[in-house]
Design an enzyme around this catalytic site. Structure first.
Site, PDB file in Angstrom:
ATOM      1  N   TRP A 225       2.509   1.555  -3.408  1.00 14.32           N
ATOM      2  CA  TRP A 225       1.553   1.976  -4.429  1.00 14.32           C
ATOM      3  C   TRP A 225       1.477   3.496  -4.500  1.00 14.32           C
ATOM      4  O   TRP A 225       1.306   4.066  -5.582  1.00 14.32           O
ATOM      5  CB  TRP A 225       0.166   1.404  -4.111  1.00 14.32           C
ATOM      6  N   HIS A 226       1.628   4.154  -3.351  1.00 15.45           N
ATOM      7  CA  HIS A 226       1.475   5.604  -3.311  1.00 15.45           C
ATOM      8  C   HIS A 226       2.625   6.346  -3.981  1.00 15.45           C
ATOM      9  O   HIS A 226       2.452   7.488  -4.406  1.00 15.45           O
ATOM     10  CB  HIS A 226       1.326   6.081  -1.861  1.00 15.45           C
ATOM     11  N   GLY A 227       3.772   5.735  -4.069  1.00 14.83           N
ATOM     12  CA  GLY A 227       4.854   6.442  -4.728  1.00 14.83           C
ATOM     13  C   GLY A 227       6.189   5.752  -4.582  1.00 14.83           C
ATOM     14  O   GLY A 227       6.387   4.912  -3.700  1.00 14.83           O
TER      15      GLY A 227
ATOM     16  N   PHE B  78      -0.123  10.059  -7.758  1.00 12.48           N
ATOM     17  CA  PHE B  78      -0.056   8.613  -7.517  1.00 12.48           C
ATOM     18  C   PHE B  78      -0.722   7.837  -8.649  1.00 12.48           C
ATOM     19  O   PHE B  78      -0.599   6.655  -8.725  1.00 12.48           O
ATOM     20  CB  PHE B  78      -0.738   8.258  -6.187  1.00 12.48           C
TER      21      PHE B  78
ATOM     22  N   SER C 169       0.834  -1.205   0.000  1.00 13.87           N
ATOM     23  CA  SER C 169       0.000   0.000   0.000  1.00 13.87           C
ATOM     24  C   SER C 169       0.870   1.256   0.000  1.00 13.87           C
ATOM     25  O   SER C 169       0.600   2.206  -0.737  1.00 13.87           O
ATOM     26  CB  SER C 169      -0.920  -0.003   1.226  1.00 13.87           C
TER      27      SER C 169
END
Length: 475
Positions: A325-327, A475, A322
């Site tokens: 996934w954001h960066g 993102f 998670s």
């Protein structure tokens, strides 16, 4: 094109008029118009990346059909993995290549091997994480025979590219959105009213709450080396409300805009800062992403079944992914790890499924305990946001260190205390608390009065000159 821009204020009424008064004869004409509008909406950011969106759409449309038609497991697996690898390959190249190349180069340099990575000089295509996950969930569901493949290319294209959710979600499922896309929509005045109310409330969250907090949060985070502890705490709290107002505001606008076209999107936020523990927070924050990871990664790994070791492993896997996934930055991974650590005691004590019921405050000890739990959860979440917001791990650690110096300079911190903003934040939380059982604060009861009141607040206190993009666009 931003939801809070003049361009969108022109674009939306034009599409609305054409949709209901010109292209309203059949489902196919409605969908065709929405696809054209969606591609135009996306191209306003950068038309060159339209090919990625179109290619991803065609890839998953075609592989979905081939998976369903496959006469052998080998054939089905081939098309399934082709879609997975190509989709994640594009995402990896555009979003993560430079991160891995730089990290590997730094590792080699640390052991005395000189290395100069070849980095890609490309910008991240907006929304790529969101529309990639739309397609992946569709293909996975077909492979496991949860749904049938969609043979109408126009319908499937709209499912992937529908402009309200295209660049920052919510991450839709084919089981929810495709059935709506496949039927002709009829105008529903009550749904449209609810949509307008949700749009206005989303704009309030963005241009009043998020962008006002951003003014102070940016000043404090950008100059944290010279700040006292109280100013730094204020900066973290401001960012907590900035990211919530920004992202949930975007989701509210997306859901509201979609209601104008007769389509319901998945709810993405459910008043997360009223959570009593971190597990409840993640059931309420970015719901479409959390449920995506739960259904397509956490449960296939074994979920909460098996030994405690397996359960702990699954929790850390899901939170690290998670974060990633954001960066492409170690700060996001540490943010994910912090949330996994917060979650761990609940898992070990089998309390991660507590607090499923709605909170009700009464004059008793249980309500006092609930309020304390809310404050603790907000504090832990806000601490983790420091790493999310910081540009590097070093900056985040430096920020935290300066907080724990316990150097409280009230005269300095006073310059970051805006009476107007404090009142607005208090008002915002009171309104959200009162409406925590509703889909939105404006629609139910005294609709016109509340709508006018919020519009006045937007006009008086909105930060219109800053041109702040939505945080999750990156993102």
């Amino acid at each position: 094109m931003l939801f809070n821009s003049v361009a969108f204020a022109i674009f939306l009424p034009v599409v609305f008029f054409l949709y209901w008064f010109v292209f309203n004869k059949t489902k196919n004409t409605q969908n065709a118009l929405l696809i054209v509008a969606s591609y135009y909406f996306y191209s306003c950011w950068d038309w060159r990346f339209l090919f990625l969106l179109v290619f991803s759409t065609f890839l998953d449309y075609y592989t979905g059909i081939q998976i369903e038609r496959g006469k052998s497991d080998k054939s089905r697996k081939f098309w399934f993995w082709l879609s997975i690898i190509v989709n994640l390959g594009f995402l990896g190249v555009f979003k993560y290549y430079n991160f891995f190349a730089s990290s590997f180069s730094e590792l080699l340099n640390s052991v005395g091997v000189k290395a100069s990575p070849i980095l890609l000089q490309v910008i991240l295509p907006v929304g790529i994480s969101f529309y990639t996950f739309h397609g992946l969930s569709y293909v996975i569901d077909i492979y496991y025979k949860r749904i049938k493949a969609e043979y109408n290319f126009v319908d499937y294209s709209l499912f992937v590219s529908y402009f309200p959710l295209l660049v920052a979600g919510p991450i839709e499922r084919a089981t929810h959105l495709l059935p709506q896309v496949k039927t002709k929509r009829e105008f529903d005045f009550e749904k449209a009213k609810e949509g307008i109310g949700q749009i206005v409330w989303g704009l309030f969250k963005k241009v009043v709450i998020a962008d006002s907090c951003a003014v102070f949060a940016n000043q404090i985070f950008d100059n944290y080396e010279n700040m006292d502890s109280l100013s730094l705490i204020l900066g973290a709290v401001y960012f907590a409300f900035q990211i919530y107002g920004d992202f949930s505001g975007y989701s509210d606008i997306a859901l509201g805009v979609s209601k104008l076209f007769g389509i319901d999107l998945l709810k993405n936020f459910n008043y997360p800062y009223f959570s009593r523990d971190i597990a409840e927070f993640w059931r309420r924050w970015h719901i479409s992403l959390s449920s995506w990871f739960r259904d397509y990664i956490y449960i296939p790994l074994g979920g909460s079944k098996g030994s405690k070791f397996v359960q702990i492993r699954n929790v850390f896997v899901i939170f690290v992914i998670s974060g990633f996934w954001h960066g492409a930055n170690w700060t996001f991974i540490v943010w994910g790890l912090l949330n996994a650590i917060y979650f761990l005691p609940l898992l070990l004590l089998n309390k991660n499924r507590n607090n499923l019921e709605a909170i009700e405050l009464k004059p008793n000890l249980k309500s006092i305990q609930a309020l304390i739990s809310i404050l603790i959860t907000f504090g832990l979440t806000t601490f983790a946001w420091i790493f999310f917001r910081s540009d590097s791990i070093g900056n985040a650690i430096g920020y935290v260190k300066r907080i724990f110096l316990l150097n409280f300079n009230f005269s300095e911190a006073k310059s970051y205390l805006s009476i107007n903003l404090i009142i607005l934040l208090l008002l915002f939380n009171v309104i959200e608390w009162i409406n925590k059982e509703n889909s939105g604060p404006i629609y139910k009861g005294f609709y016109k009065t509340k709508l006018i009141f919020v519009i006045i607040l937007i006009v008086l206190f909105g930060q219109f000159g800053l041109k702040n993009e939505f945080i999750y666009f990156q993102f």
